[in-house]
Structures are given as structure tokens and as C-alpha cells.
Scaffold this motif. Structure first.
Motif, PDB file in Angstrom:
ATOM      1  N   PRO A  38      -1.483  -4.010 -11.792  1.00 35.56           N
ATOM      2  CA  PRO A  38      -1.618  -2.970 -10.764  1.00 35.56           C
ATOM      3  C   PRO A  38      -2.935  -2.201 -10.913  1.00 35.56           C
ATOM      4  O   PRO A  38      -3.451  -2.031 -12.016  1.00 35.56           O
ATOM      5  N   ARG A  39      -3.463  -1.773  -9.769  1.00 33.35           N
ATOM      6  CA  ARG A  39      -4.627  -0.883  -9.751  1.00 33.35           C
ATOM      7  C   ARG A  39      -4.141   0.466  -9.255  1.00 33.35           C
ATOM      8  O   ARG A  39      -3.502   0.559  -8.208  1.00 33.35           O
ATOM      9  N   LEU A  40      -4.428   1.482 -10.033  1.00 36.32           N
ATOM     10  CA  LEU A  40      -3.931   2.823  -9.727  1.00 36.32           C
ATOM     11  C   LEU A  40      -5.021   3.704  -9.134  1.00 36.32           C
ATOM     12  O   LEU A  40      -6.187   3.607  -9.517  1.00 36.32           O
ATOM     13  N   ASP A  41      -4.617   4.570  -8.223  1.00 35.50           N
ATOM     14  CA  ASP A  41      -5.486   5.640  -7.748  1.00 35.50           C
ATOM     15  C   ASP A  41      -5.280   6.795  -8.708  1.00 35.50           C
ATOM     16  O   ASP A  41      -4.167   7.351  -8.799  1.00 35.50           O
ATOM     17  N   ILE A  42      -6.300   7.155  -9.435  1.00 38.03           N
ATOM     18  CA  ILE A  42      -6.165   8.175 -10.483  1.00 38.03           C
ATOM     19  C   ILE A  42      -5.759   9.522  -9.894  1.00 38.03           C
ATOM     20  O   ILE A  42      -4.970  10.249 -10.489  1.00 38.03           O
ATOM     21  N   GLY A  43      -6.278   9.843  -8.716  1.00 39.21           N
ATOM     22  CA  GLY A  43      -5.960  11.135  -8.090  1.00 39.21           C
ATOM     23  C   GLY A  43      -4.497  11.282  -7.735  1.00 39.21           C
ATOM     24  O   GLY A  43      -3.882  12.320  -7.982  1.00 39.21           O
ATOM     25  N   SER A  44      -3.905  10.241  -7.170  1.00 39.42           N
ATOM     26  CA  SER A  44      -2.512  10.338  -6.725  1.00 39.42           C
ATOM     27  C   SER A  44      -1.546   9.650  -7.676  1.00 39.42           C
ATOM     28  O   SER A  44      -0.336   9.744  -7.510  1.00 39.42           O
ATOM     29  N   ASP A  45      -2.075   8.928  -8.644  1.00 40.78           N
ATOM     30  CA  ASP A  45      -1.266   8.180  -9.608  1.00 40.78           C
ATOM     31  C   ASP A  45      -0.369   7.150  -8.912  1.00 40.78           C
ATOM     32  O   ASP A  45       0.722   6.848  -9.361  1.00 40.78           O
ATOM     33  N   ARG A  46      -0.865   6.617  -7.771  1.00 41.32           N
ATOM     34  CA  ARG A  46      -0.124   5.611  -7.016  1.00 41.32           C
ATOM     35  C   ARG A  46      -0.780   4.239  -7.182  1.00 41.32           C
ATOM     36  O   ARG A  46      -1.984   4.140  -7.351  1.00 41.32           O
ATOM     37  N   ILE A  47       0.043   3.211  -7.085  1.00 44.24           N
ATOM     38  CA  ILE A  47      -0.476   1.850  -7.081  1.00 44.24           C
ATOM     39  C   ILE A  47      -1.091   1.597  -5.713  1.00 44.24           C
ATOM     40  O   ILE A  47      -0.423   1.772  -4.686  1.00 44.24           O
ATOM     41  N   VAL A  48      -2.369   1.201  -5.705  1.00 47.47           N
ATOM     42  CA  VAL A  48      -3.065   0.968  -4.437  1.00 47.47           C
ATOM     43  C   VAL A  48      -3.366  -0.512  -4.200  1.00 47.47           C
ATOM     44  O   VAL A  48      -3.685  -0.911  -3.081  1.00 47.47           O
ATOM     45  N   ALA A  49      -3.287  -1.306  -5.238  1.00 53.98           N
ATOM     46  CA  ALA A  49      -3.556  -2.739  -5.092  1.00 53.98           C
ATOM     47  C   ALA A  49      -3.092  -3.443  -6.361  1.00 53.98           C
ATOM     48  O   ALA A  49      -2.697  -2.803  -7.344  1.00 53.98           O
ATOM     49  N   PHE A  50      -3.157  -4.762  -6.315  1.00 56.33           N
ATOM     50  CA  PHE A  50      -2.873  -5.589  -7.487  1.00 56.33           C
ATOM     51  C   PHE A  50      -4.010  -6.576  -7.666  1.00 56.33           C
ATOM     52  O   PHE A  50      -4.583  -7.056  -6.687  1.00 56.33           O
TER      53      PHE A  50
END
Length: 145
Positions: free
Chosen positions: A106-118
Motif C-alpha cells: 500500500p501507498r499511504l497519504d501521510i496527511g490523511s493516513d489513508r491508502i491512496v494506491a498499491f
């Protein structure tokens, strides 16, 4: 390397220097690169076939180094070539024997701590050598196509 090796160095470098400039043939300008492999008799081999084979290995090493260079044969080249040939041959059966593994990271968005891609990551689980990273086997696949 002895005095003969120094002379060979100078000859090889002179050839490289000569090919740095473009050639003009029939009104066309041609740019060429030169890769030189050098094997010495009897130091590197005792037969013409082995001298040619070893010079060829050295030439491919010069190409790998970025072309426009020369390399003298050494025993490590032969070992590397043998390993590469074994891996290439083993790659043909890797898919057939389910040795290629696909992992998703997984690739995380550090700001929102959400998975944005794989990211899809391939690994090769070689039966003798264990997990082989893509940097080692993908170039072999690319050479084979």
C-alpha cells in the motif's frame, strides 16, 4: 599487468579515441561506439577458442560498463556469466513452477493516513537461492525478449 599490458592499454585507448569522432561515409555522418574485450594468451587461456570466449566476455563487460570502454578478462567475469546463464535458464521454468510471486504494497497519504494506491511488486522464489529481487532478474527478462 606487465609491460605488454601497458602497451595493450595504450592501443585500446587509441582505438577508443579514434571512434570518438563521427565518420563521414557517402555524405552521411555516422556516430559509432566501441567496446573492446581483451584476453591474453597464455595468461587467460591456452586455446584460441577460450581466448575468443574470454575476450567476448570482457567485451560484454565493457558494454555493461557503458560502452566506449575496454576491459581485460578476469575470472570473476566467467563466474558472473555462469551465474547469469543459470538464472536465465531457470527463468524459463519459473512461471511453470509457480516461483514468481506478486506482492501488493500500500501507498499511504501521510496527511490523511489513508491508502491512496498499491504498488505491485514481483519476487522470484528460486528453489536453490531463495527470494531473488527484481533488480537481478528483470534485466534478464528484458534481454530475453
Amino acid at each position: 599487468m606487465c609491460c605488454g599490458g601497458i602497451l595493450i592499454d595504450r592501443i585500446a585507448q587509441r582505438l577508443l579515441d579514434t571512434f570518438q569522432e563521427p565518420f563521414s561515409i557517402s555524405g552521411k555522418t555516422l556516430y559509432m561506439s566501441l567496446s573492446i574485450g581483451i584476453a591474453l594468451y597464455p595468461l587467460d587461456a591456452d586455446s584460441i577458442d577460450n581466448i575468443i570466449r574470454h575476450a567476448d566476455l570482457a567485451m560484454y563487460e565493457a558494454k555493461r560498463a557503458g560502452r566506449n570502454s575496454y576491459k581485460f578478462f578476469n575470472v570473476e567475469m566467467a563466474a558472473h556469466c555462469s551465474e547469469t546463464l543459470t538464472l536465465k535458464n531457470d527463468l524459463y521454468s519459473a512461471l511453470e513452477h509457480n516461483q514468481l510471486l506478486l506482492h501488493y504494497q500500500p501507498r499511504l497519504d501521510i496527511g490523511s493516513d489513508r491508502i491512496v494506491a498499491f504498488e505491485a511488486l514481483m519476487r522470484w522464489n528460486h528453489p536453490e537461492w531463495g527470494i531473488i529481487p527484481p533488480l537481478k532478474f528483470i534485466p534478464l527478462l528484458e534481454e530475453s525478449t
